[in-house]
Design a protein around this motif. Structure first.
Motif, PDB file in Angstrom:
ATOM      1  N   ASN A  55      -4.217  -8.057  10.419  1.00 58.08           N
ATOM      2  CA  ASN A  55      -4.738  -9.345   9.958  1.00 58.08           C
ATOM      3  C   ASN A  55      -4.997  -9.356   8.451  1.00 58.08           C
ATOM      4  O   ASN A  55      -4.074  -9.138   7.674  1.00 58.08           O
ATOM      5  N   HIS A  56      -6.252  -9.576   8.049  1.00 57.35           N
ATOM      6  CA  HIS A  56      -6.565  -9.731   6.626  1.00 57.35           C
ATOM      7  C   HIS A  56      -6.857  -8.404   5.930  1.00 57.35           C
ATOM      8  O   HIS A  56      -7.169  -8.393   4.743  1.00 57.35           O
ATOM      9  N   GLN A  57      -6.755  -7.308   6.647  1.00 54.20           N
ATOM     10  CA  GLN A  57      -6.981  -5.995   6.030  1.00 54.20           C
ATOM     11  C   GLN A  57      -5.672  -5.483   5.418  1.00 54.20           C
ATOM     12  O   GLN A  57      -4.583  -5.837   5.866  1.00 54.20           O
ATOM     13  N   PHE A  58      -5.792  -4.647   4.394  1.00 56.19           N
ATOM     14  CA  PHE A  58      -4.641  -3.884   3.928  1.00 56.19           C
ATOM     15  C   PHE A  58      -5.081  -2.441   3.740  1.00 56.19           C
ATOM     16  O   PHE A  58      -6.260  -2.148   3.523  1.00 56.19           O
TER      17      PHE A  58
ATOM     18  N   GLY B  80      -4.136 -10.703  -5.632  1.00 56.05           N
ATOM     19  CA  GLY B  80      -2.844 -10.055  -5.812  1.00 56.05           C
ATOM     20  C   GLY B  80      -2.498  -9.049  -4.732  1.00 56.05           C
ATOM     21  O   GLY B  80      -1.357  -8.574  -4.667  1.00 56.05           O
ATOM     22  N   PHE B  81      -3.459  -8.710  -3.886  1.00 51.88           N
ATOM     23  CA  PHE B  81      -3.189  -7.775  -2.797  1.00 51.88           C
ATOM     24  C   PHE B  81      -3.108  -8.550  -1.484  1.00 51.88           C
ATOM     25  O   PHE B  81      -3.877  -9.471  -1.245  1.00 51.88           O
ATOM     26  N   ILE B  82      -2.173  -8.141  -0.634  1.00 49.92           N
ATOM     27  CA  ILE B  82      -1.804  -8.925   0.530  1.00 49.92           C
ATOM     28  C   ILE B  82      -2.263  -8.251   1.810  1.00 49.92           C
ATOM     29  O   ILE B  82      -2.074  -7.046   1.997  1.00 49.92           O
ATOM     30  N   GLY B  83      -2.865  -9.052   2.706  1.00 50.70           N
ATOM     31  CA  GLY B  83      -3.283  -8.528   3.994  1.00 50.70           C
ATOM     32  C   GLY B  83      -2.101  -8.207   4.890  1.00 50.70           C
ATOM     33  O   GLY B  83      -0.974  -8.634   4.652  1.00 50.70           O
ATOM     34  N   ASN B  84      -2.362  -7.407   5.932  1.00 47.43           N
ATOM     35  CA  ASN B  84      -1.336  -6.972   6.883  1.00 47.43           C
ATOM     36  C   ASN B  84      -0.224  -6.186   6.190  1.00 47.43           C
ATOM     37  O   ASN B  84       0.929  -6.231   6.597  1.00 47.43           O
ATOM     38  N   ASN B  85      -0.605  -5.471   5.117  1.00 49.53           N
ATOM     39  CA  ASN B  85       0.340  -4.638   4.379  1.00 49.53           C
ATOM     40  C   ASN B  85      -0.235  -3.236   4.212  1.00 49.53           C
ATOM     41  O   ASN B  85      -1.451  -3.038   4.271  1.00 49.53           O
TER      42      ASN B  85
ATOM     43  N   ARG C 227       4.838  -0.980  -1.171  1.00 50.81           N
ATOM     44  CA  ARG C 227       4.106  -1.835  -0.248  1.00 50.81           C
ATOM     45  C   ARG C 227       4.973  -2.113   0.979  1.00 50.81           C
ATOM     46  O   ARG C 227       6.104  -2.563   0.862  1.00 50.81           O
ATOM     47  N   TYR C 228       4.401  -1.839   2.151  1.00 53.35           N
ATOM     48  CA  TYR C 228       5.114  -2.025   3.407  1.00 53.35           C
ATOM     49  C   TYR C 228       4.523  -3.218   4.141  1.00 53.35           C
ATOM     50  O   TYR C 228       3.319  -3.285   4.396  1.00 53.35           O
ATOM     51  N   ASN C 229       5.377  -4.185   4.486  1.00 55.48           N
ATOM     52  CA  ASN C 229       4.947  -5.380   5.200  1.00 55.48           C
ATOM     53  C   ASN C 229       5.053  -5.124   6.705  1.00 55.48           C
ATOM     54  O   ASN C 229       6.138  -4.904   7.235  1.00 55.48           O
ATOM     55  N   LEU C 230       3.902  -5.149   7.375  1.00 57.74           N
ATOM     56  CA  LEU C 230       3.889  -4.841   8.802  1.00 57.74           C
ATOM     57  C   LEU C 230       4.594  -5.912   9.635  1.00 57.74           C
ATOM     58  O   LEU C 230       5.046  -5.638  10.744  1.00 57.74           O
TER      59      LEU C 230
ATOM     60  N   ILE D 210      10.018  -3.093   2.538  1.00 53.78           N
ATOM     61  CA  ILE D 210       9.303  -2.269   1.562  1.00 53.78           C
ATOM     62  C   ILE D 210       9.625  -2.765   0.163  1.00 53.78           C
ATOM     63  O   ILE D 210      10.783  -3.032  -0.179  1.00 53.78           O
ATOM     64  N   GLU D 211       8.593  -2.887  -0.655  1.00 56.24           N
ATOM     65  CA  GLU D 211       8.742  -3.304  -2.054  1.00 56.24           C
ATOM     66  C   GLU D 211       8.123  -2.244  -2.954  1.00 56.24           C
ATOM     67  O   GLU D 211       6.995  -1.809  -2.728  1.00 56.24           O
ATOM     68  N   THR D 212       8.862  -1.813  -3.958  1.00 52.20           N
ATOM     69  CA  THR D 212       8.341  -0.857  -4.930  1.00 52.20           C
ATOM     70  C   THR D 212       7.604  -1.603  -6.022  1.00 52.20           C
ATOM     71  O   THR D 212       8.136  -2.545  -6.613  1.00 52.20           O
ATOM     72  N   LEU D 213       6.365  -1.195  -6.327  1.00 48.07           N
ATOM     73  CA  LEU D 213       5.529  -1.870  -7.311  1.00 48.07           C
ATOM     74  C   LEU D 213       5.600  -1.170  -8.653  1.00 48.07           C
ATOM     75  O   LEU D 213       5.810   0.045  -8.735  1.00 48.07           O
ATOM     76  N   GLN D 214       5.428  -1.953  -9.708  1.00 45.44           N
ATOM     77  CA  GLN D 214       5.501  -1.413 -11.062  1.00 45.44           C
ATOM     78  C   GLN D 214       4.163  -0.796 -11.460  1.00 45.44           C
ATOM     79  O   GLN D 214       3.160  -1.486 -11.610  1.00 45.44           O
ATOM     80  N   VAL D 215       4.142   0.516 -11.624  1.00 41.12           N
ATOM     81  CA  VAL D 215       2.957   1.240 -12.074  1.00 41.12           C
ATOM     82  C   VAL D 215       3.412   2.347 -13.022  1.00 41.12           C
ATOM     83  O   VAL D 215       4.601   2.684 -13.067  1.00 41.12           O
TER      84      VAL D 215
END
Length: 381
Positions: free
Chosen positions: A304-307, A325-330, A347-350, A355-360
Motif C-alpha cells: 500500500n502506502h509503505q515503501f 518524491g518517494f512512491i508507495g508500494n515500491n 526502485r522496484y515497482n511491486l 525496475i528503474e535505476t535512480l541517479q545518485v
C-alpha cells in the motif's frame, strides 16, 4: 503605514512615511515554531532553526524532527581510518562529512537504526556511535579473537543490542546485552532445542536480526526459517518455516513495517539489478489461549502506502506520504552491477515488477543508518 506632516526649510508640507518596527521573532507563539519545525525535511535546517534563540530551542524538541530516510556511508576510501565519515542523504541528495575521531582505525558498520556499530579489532571494545551528535554508547567488549562481529544496535522500542558471531562458519554464537550491561550474555544451547548440536553452539547461522514488541527475529541462513526469540527469558518462542513458495538460496530481509513483520525475498541479488525481483510475506503467529502456535508466512501482493529500503542485511519501512518524491508500494534497493563497481540505487515497482535505476553519486558505500538527534549515552555507562 503611519504618515505625518512636517514643514521643510521652505515651509512646504511633506509627507513622511514611518516604516513599521522590525518584529521580534522570539515572540512567535511556540506552537507555530514547533509546527514550522515539523515541515523541515533537512535535518540541518531543523538544527539551524533550534539555534536561532533560546526561545525557539525550548519550543522545538529533537523528537519534533520530521521522519528521515537513511544516510549511506561511503567507506570505499576507508575514510573511517582517517577519523572522518562521509554520508549521502537519500532525502536531500547531499553529501555530508563528519569528523569522528573515535572512528579512527576501527571497523564501522551500519544498521537499520540510529547508530553505527564501532568495533576496535585490537582492544575488542564495542560501542554505538551517532556521527551527528557525537553521542556514543559503550557496549561490553567482544570476546577476544573474534573479528568483524555482526551487531544489531537497540531499536527505539528495545534496550537490547545483539551480537552474532560465526566462529566456525557453521554455527552462531548469539550474544546479547541490555544497554548499560558490563558483559554480553551468551544465549544458551538448551534455549535452541531444535538447533542443538553436541557442544558446538547453535546449529544455525542467524542473520538479519530485527526487534519488535519486545521480541527478536532472525533468519537461519541454512534452512531459511525464522527464529522468534525472547531475549529477556532466553527462550525461542517459535520457529516459522520458510515459505513453501519461496525459492531457496536467496536472501530474505526481515523488516518491521506498519506494526507487522515482513519477509522480503530478493532474487538475483548478486546479478545485474535489472534482473532482480522480490516476493513479500507477512508473518502470522496465530494465538490460542494466549500461546503462540503454528507460525507461518502469508504471501502479500502489495504494501500500500509503505515503501521499503534494503541494503546489506537490513531494511527499513517508510510511509510515502512523509516523503515527497518517494512512491508507495515500491522497494528501493542498493546493489552492484558487478563486484568491482560501487553500489547503485534502484526502485522496484511491486505492481508491475519494473525496475528503474535512480541517479545518485557513484560513491555509495555498503553501510547506512537513519539520522537522529536523540542522545542516549547520558542514560548508560
Amino acid at each position: 503605514m503611519a504618515k505625518r506632516q512636517i514643514l521643510n526649510s521652505k515651509n512646504k508640507t511633506l509627507l513622511v512615511t514611518h516604516l513599521p518596527e522590525e518584529p521580534d521573532w522570539s515572540d512567535l507563539p511556540p506552537e507555530l515554531i514547533s509546527l514550522i519545525s515539523r515541515k523541515l525535511i533537512d535535518i540541518f535546517d531543523f538544527v539551524r532553526l533550534r539555534a536561532v534563540c533560546k526561545t525557539w530551542r525550548s519550543a522545538v524538541r529533537t523528537s519534533d524532527l520530521a521522519p528521515q530516510l537513511p544516510w549511506i556511508m561511503d567507506n570505499s576510501d576507508q575514510s573511517f581510518k582517517k577519523g572522518y565519515l562521509r554520508f549521502y542523504s537519500l532525502l536531500t541528495g547531499k553529501t555530508h562529512n563528519f569528523n569522528v575521531p573515535r572512528s579512527i582505525q576501527k571497523f564501522i558498520t551500519g544498521s537499520a537504526y540510529n547508530y553505527l556499530f564501532s568495533y576496535d579489532m585490537q582492544t575488542c571494545d564495542c560501542s554505538l556511535i551517532n556521527p551527528l551528535t557525537k553521542d556514543e554508547i559503550s557496549l561490553p567488549p567482544s570476546p577476544v579473537g573474534i573479528w568483524y562481529p555482526t551487531c544489531v544496535p537497540a531499536d527505539p522500542s528495545s534496550r537490547y543490542a545483539v551480537i552474532s558471531i560465526h566462529p566456525t562458519l557453521k554455527t552462531t554464537d548469539l550474544l546479547f546485552c541490555q544497554l548499560g550491561d558490563l558483559d554480553w550474555t551468551l544465549m544458551k544451547e538448551e534455549s535452541f532445542p531444535y538447533y542443538r548440536i553436541h557442544g558446538m553452539g547453535i546449529k544455525c547461522l542467524l542473520e538479519g536480526f530485527v526487534f519488535h514488541d519486545g521480541l527478536c527475529y532472525a533468519t537461519d541462513r541454512d534452512t531459511g526459517s525464522t527464529v522468534v526469540i525472547n531475549l529477556a527469558m532466553q527462550t525461542v518462542i517459535c520457529v516459522a518455516p520458510q515459505p513453501e513458495s519461496e525459492l531457496r538460496k536467496e536472501f530474505a530481509y526481515l523488516i518491521v513495517s506498519a506494526g507487522e513483520i515482513l519477509r522480503v525475498c530478493q532474487y538475483n541479488k548478486r546479478c545485474q539489478q535489472e534482473t532482480s525481483y522480490f516476493d513479500i510475506y507477512r508473518l502470522h503467529l496465530g494465538n490460542r489461549d494466549g500461546n503462540v502456535i503454528n507460525p507461518c508466512w502469508i504471501k502479500i501482493d502489495n504494501i500500500n502506502h509503505q515503501f521499503l529500503f534494503l541494503h546489506g542485511k537490513h531494511g527499513c519501512s517508510f510511509r510515502a506520504d512523509d516523503f515527497s518524491g518517494f512512491i508507495g508500494n515500491n522497494i528501493y534497493f542498493l546493489t552492484k552491477r558487478n563486484i568491482k563497481e560501487t553500489n547503485i540505487l534502484s526502485r522496484y515497482n511491486l505492481k508491475d515488477g519494473k525496475i528503474e535505476t535512480l541517479q545518485v553519486p557513484e560513491e555509495l558505500g555498503c553501510s547506512w543508518f537513519v539520522p537522529s538527534l536523540c542522545k542516549k549515552s547520558s542514560n548508560y555507562r
